[in-house]
Design a protein around this motif. Structure first.
Motif, PDB file in Angstrom:
ATOM      1  N   THR A   3       3.947  38.286 -39.446  1.00 40.77           N
ATOM      2  CA  THR A   3       4.430  39.323 -38.536  1.00 40.77           C
ATOM      3  C   THR A   3       5.774  38.939 -37.930  1.00 40.77           C
ATOM      4  O   THR A   3       6.668  39.783 -37.770  1.00 40.77           O
TER       5      THR A   3
ATOM      6  N   LEU B 116       8.419  39.535 -40.580  1.00 38.59           N
ATOM      7  CA  LEU B 116       8.724  40.954 -40.749  1.00 38.59           C
ATOM      8  C   LEU B 116       9.418  41.536 -39.524  1.00 38.59           C
ATOM      9  O   LEU B 116      10.162  42.512 -39.638  1.00 38.59           O
ATOM     10  N   ALA B 117       9.166  40.968 -38.366  1.00 37.04           N
ATOM     11  CA  ALA B 117       9.862  41.435 -37.164  1.00 37.04           C
ATOM     12  C   ALA B 117      11.360  41.191 -37.290  1.00 37.04           C
ATOM     13  O   ALA B 117      12.177  41.970 -36.784  1.00 37.04           O
TER      14      ALA B 117
ATOM     15  N   HIS C  70      12.865  40.571 -40.506  1.00 37.26           N
ATOM     16  CA  HIS C  70      13.292  41.190 -41.762  1.00 37.26           C
ATOM     17  C   HIS C  70      13.232  42.709 -41.705  1.00 37.26           C
ATOM     18  O   HIS C  70      14.087  43.405 -42.259  1.00 37.26           O
ATOM     19  N   GLY C  71      12.209  43.243 -41.027  1.00 35.78           N
ATOM     20  CA  GLY C  71      12.022  44.686 -40.963  1.00 35.78           C
ATOM     21  C   GLY C  71      11.101  45.172 -42.070  1.00 35.78           C
ATOM     22  O   GLY C  71      11.080  44.619 -43.175  1.00 35.78           O
ATOM     23  N   PHE C  72      10.312  46.199 -41.782  1.00 39.58           N
ATOM     24  CA  PHE C  72       9.425  46.781 -42.780  1.00 39.58           C
ATOM     25  C   PHE C  72      10.233  47.644 -43.747  1.00 39.58           C
ATOM     26  O   PHE C  72      11.292  48.177 -43.397  1.00 39.58           O
TER      27      PHE C  72
ATOM     28  N   SER D 152       6.869  46.750 -52.301  1.00 45.46           N
ATOM     29  CA  SER D 152       7.409  45.829 -51.296  1.00 45.46           C
ATOM     30  C   SER D 152       6.490  44.625 -51.186  1.00 45.46           C
ATOM     31  O   SER D 152       5.326  44.769 -50.790  1.00 45.46           O
TER      32      SER D 152
ATOM     33  N   ASP E 110       5.739  43.543 -47.260  1.00 41.58           N
ATOM     34  CA  ASP E 110       4.920  44.565 -46.604  1.00 41.58           C
ATOM     35  C   ASP E 110       3.491  44.545 -47.125  1.00 41.58           C
ATOM     36  O   ASP E 110       2.530  44.691 -46.365  1.00 41.58           O
TER      37      ASP E 110
END
Length: 276
Positions: free
Chosen positions: A45, A48-49, A51-53, A167, A170
């Protein structure tokens, strides 16, 4: 290169399983799985915070399916181990690799003839390395649970591959979020935390990280290559676990396991020739 990544996923899975097994000597196995996956979810998480979804939601159904299938398979697998003979349950569960192989062919994979030979040899080797019980009676319930676990593990690999084509990060996050949510609901229903203490968290975090790395390596290799071949190479983790137990714990290999390790390596060599 992709074959090496799939083999690396086996190394990560096998190592993670080995240390998870050691930790399960002092903690419930379900707690080891739940907490290690939960900690891995926290780490992913954070990634991804930053990198971004991804923009496309196409990975969502595959991630959900992989999480449900993988969690259900683990529950069935541990239930089978608790009521049956490990020498029967483990080899049956390891044959779940047949599921993504068959689904991969059904959806367009066309492995070379030599690759088919290598896959068959490697699968037989994995089953033998798991230490099959070749004699004695086996009750129906653990055998049925092991079969369900095999299908669940295989479906999880296939869904992970399909989601990663949309992805990778994701899908890994969605798979972990699904499985952790299910374990969290079970923990709340049972009102238990599994007896995990703060001192256990670093080891559980490393176990979860190893499993996460294995999933990522496999998903990348399969989504950029042939899922059937990657699935077989990724399924060699029992061989790694057996070898670690031999060299780190001094456990003696049963003759059939030694044969299985050798046969698995032959299968890998044949697959390497097929990809050359």
């Amino acid at each position: 290169m992709l074959s090496l990544l799939a083999l690396a996923s086996s190394a990560c899975w096998g190592t993670s399983d080995f240390f998870a097994g050691l930790r399960a000597k002092s903690l419930p196995a379900a707690a080891v799985v739940a907490w290690s996956q939960g900690l891995a979810l926290v780490m992913l998480t954070v990634v991804l915070a930053v990198h971004g979804f991804g923009a496309s939601p196409g990975w969502v159904p595959w991630a959900l399916a992989a999480g449900v299938a993988g969690s259900g398979a683990l529950v069935c697998f541990y239930a089978a181990l608790s009521t049956g003979t490990m020498g029967v349950v483990a080899p049956v569960a390891s044959l779940g690799v047949l599921v993504p192989v068959l689904l991969g062919v059904w959806t367009g994979d066309q492995p070379h003839t030599l690759a088919w030979v290598g896959m068959a040899v490697a699968i037989v080797g994995v089953a033998l390395a798991s230490g099959p019980e070749l004699s004695g009676s086996v009750s129906a319930r653990p055998l049925l649970l092991a079969c369900v676990a095999a299908v669940g593990f295989g479906l999880a690999l296939f869904c992970l591959d399909r989601g990663a084509r949309v992805s990778l990060l994701d899908t890994l996050w969605g798979m972990r979020a699904t499985s952790v949510s299910l374990f969290l609901l079970a923990g709340l229903a049972l009102r238990r935390t599994g007896g995990v203490r703060a001192a256990d968290l670093p080891a559980l975090g490393l176990i979860g990280l190893g499993d996460l790395a294995a999933n990522g390596l496999f998903a990348y290799a399969s989504s950029h290559g042939v899922v059937s071949v990657s699935s077989v190479l990724g399924s060699l983790y029992p061989v790694v676990t057996v070898l670690l137990a031999r060299f780190l714990l001094g456990e003696r290999l049963r003759p059939v396991q030694g044969v299985g390790v050798g046969v698995s390596l032959v299968g890998v060599a044949v697959l390497a020739l097929a990809r050359a």
